[in-house]
Design a protein around this motif. Structure first.
Motif, PDB file in Angstrom:
ATOM      1  N   CYS A  98       0.822  -1.210   0.000  1.00 10.46           N
ATOM      2  CA  CYS A  98       0.000   0.000   0.000  1.00 10.46           C
ATOM      3  C   CYS A  98       0.856   1.259   0.000  1.00 10.46           C
ATOM      4  O   CYS A  98       0.530   2.249  -0.674  1.00 10.46           O
ATOM      5  N   ALA A  99       1.952   1.242   0.757  1.00  9.27           N
ATOM      6  CA  ALA A  99       2.834   2.412   0.802  1.00  9.27           C
ATOM      7  C   ALA A  99       3.460   2.664  -0.570  1.00  9.27           C
ATOM      8  O   ALA A  99       3.561   3.820  -1.017  1.00  9.27           O
ATOM      9  N   ARG A 100       3.883   1.604  -1.236  1.00  9.40           N
ATOM     10  CA  ARG A 100       4.440   1.739  -2.593  1.00  9.40           C
ATOM     11  C   ARG A 100       3.408   2.355  -3.534  1.00  9.40           C
ATOM     12  O   ARG A 100       3.693   3.298  -4.281  1.00  9.40           O
ATOM     13  N   ARG A 145      -3.764   3.619   3.000  1.00 12.50           N
ATOM     14  CA  ARG A 145      -4.552   2.566   2.350  1.00 12.50           C
ATOM     15  C   ARG A 145      -5.404   3.145   1.232  1.00 12.50           C
ATOM     16  O   ARG A 145      -5.476   2.582   0.141  1.00 12.50           O
ATOM     17  N   GLU A 146      -6.047   4.277   1.502  1.00 10.69           N
ATOM     18  CA  GLU A 146      -6.908   4.884   0.485  1.00 10.69           C
ATOM     19  C   GLU A 146      -6.093   5.358  -0.718  1.00 10.69           C
ATOM     20  O   GLU A 146      -6.503   5.186  -1.864  1.00 10.69           O
ATOM     21  N   HIS A 150      -5.641   0.037  -3.645  1.00 12.44           N
ATOM     22  CA  HIS A 150      -5.590  -1.424  -3.782  1.00 12.44           C
ATOM     23  C   HIS A 150      -6.708  -2.024  -2.930  1.00 12.44           C
ATOM     24  O   HIS A 150      -6.552  -2.234  -1.727  1.00 12.44           O
ATOM     25  N   ALA A 151      -7.841  -2.315  -3.562  1.00  9.99           N
ATOM     26  CA  ALA A 151      -9.039  -2.727  -2.825  1.00  9.99           C
ATOM     27  C   ALA A 151      -8.831  -4.016  -2.033  1.00  9.99           C
ATOM     28  O   ALA A 151      -9.275  -4.122  -0.884  1.00  9.99           O
ATOM     29  N   THR A 152      -8.154  -4.994  -2.605  1.00  3.27           N
ATOM     30  CA  THR A 152      -7.967  -6.279  -1.916  1.00  3.27           C
ATOM     31  C   THR A 152      -7.101  -6.107  -0.676  1.00  3.27           C
ATOM     32  O   THR A 152      -7.430  -6.614   0.404  1.00  3.27           O
ATOM     33  N   ALA A 153      -5.998  -5.382  -0.806  1.00  2.00           N
ATOM     34  CA  ALA A 153      -5.130  -5.140   0.352  1.00  2.00           C
ATOM     35  C   ALA A 153      -5.878  -4.363   1.420  1.00  2.00           C
ATOM     36  O   ALA A 153      -5.738  -4.643   2.622  1.00  2.00           O
ATOM     37  N   MET A 154      -6.687  -3.394   1.014  1.00  2.00           N
ATOM     38  CA  MET A 154      -7.445  -2.588   1.971  1.00  2.00           C
ATOM     39  C   MET A 154      -8.410  -3.453   2.777  1.00  2.00           C
ATOM     40  O   MET A 154      -8.509  -3.327   3.995  1.00  2.00           O
ATOM     41  N   GLN A 155      -9.118  -4.346   2.101  1.00  2.00           N
ATOM     42  CA  GLN A 155     -10.079  -5.214   2.779  1.00  2.00           C
ATOM     43  C   GLN A 155      -9.385  -6.144   3.768  1.00  2.00           C
ATOM     44  O   GLN A 155      -9.841  -6.327   4.901  1.00  2.00           O
TER      45      GLN A 155
END
Length: 219
Positions: A98-100, A145-146, A150-155
């Motif tokens: 997410c940071a990348r 995260r927002e 990346h929706a999958t990583a966020m979930q």
């Protein structure tokens, strides 16, 4: 036709909203680890039907926040320190991703917001306001995260962080932790606003490694 659609939307939104309200109460300390979650009491507290409460508890059980007991209903699940460490270890890959992505995606308006958040973090540590510092950390995590998109990583991260939230909150009050972790958070912010994905990943991994080290001292 339209009226049926609206009703369906309300019916499907209710349990999710109730699950969020119970989740917030658990993470906020309203319910202690191992405390029984009685459907009738929750129904009265949240002004919802027992069926809606039951559905919400099933959702939270799937997230690992609640455990179902045979013939005894449900209770708040207690996460051990060892489990919390494992959760952070799993988060390393997801949060560094997410940071990348955040560093790759960030826009000028987002940079201004992160710079303001950076200053707020420094102010909170300088004044010793650990409650505010903990809140700002959560805000930073949410924004990264927002920004990643990346929706999958966020979930996945939402579920993992919910399970270890109590340990995360306690860490903010661990002696000397704030002065150590604040520069780690600032390094993550600086890497993202510099649009440097490699540095953002390295800073995130270093920060989470520090969390694991502190958690191991509490076992």
């Amino acid at each position: 036709m339209t009226s049926t659609s609206v009703t369906d939307d309300l019916d499907t939104a209710g349990p999710a909203d109730l699950a969020q309200r119970i989740r917030t109460a658990i993470l906020g300390g309203d319910f202690a680890p191992h405390q029984r979650l009685i459907e009738a009491d929750l129904s009265e507290r949240f002004s919802e039907t027992r069926a809606a409460v039951r559905t919400a508890l099933l959702t939270l059980a799937g997230e690992g926040l609640v455990e179902r007991l045979p013939n005894r209903g449900a209770r708040v699940r207690a996460i051990t320190v060892d489990e919390a460490i494992e959760i952070v270890e799993v988060r390393v890959g997801l949060e560094s991703l997410c940071a990348r992505k955040a560093a790759e995606n960030i826009e000028d308006d987002d940079i201004a917001v992160l710079r303001e958040l950076r200053g707020d973090i420094e102010d909170a540590v300088r004044s010793g306001d650990l409650v505010e510092y903990s809140r700002l950390n959560q805000e930073l995590d949410r924004r990264v995260r927002e920004l990643s998109g990346h929706a999958t990583a966020m979930q996945l991260l939402e579920r993992l962080r919910a399970q270890s939230a109590r340990h995360q909150f306690r860490l903010a009050f661990h002696p000397g932790r704030a002065t150590q972790s604040a520069p780690e958070h600032i390094a993550i912010i600086d890497a993202i606003i510099s649009r440097d994905p490699d540095a953002a990943e390295v800073a995130t991994r270093a920060h989470l490694a520090g969390i694991v080290r502190v958690l191991r001292t509490t076992t």
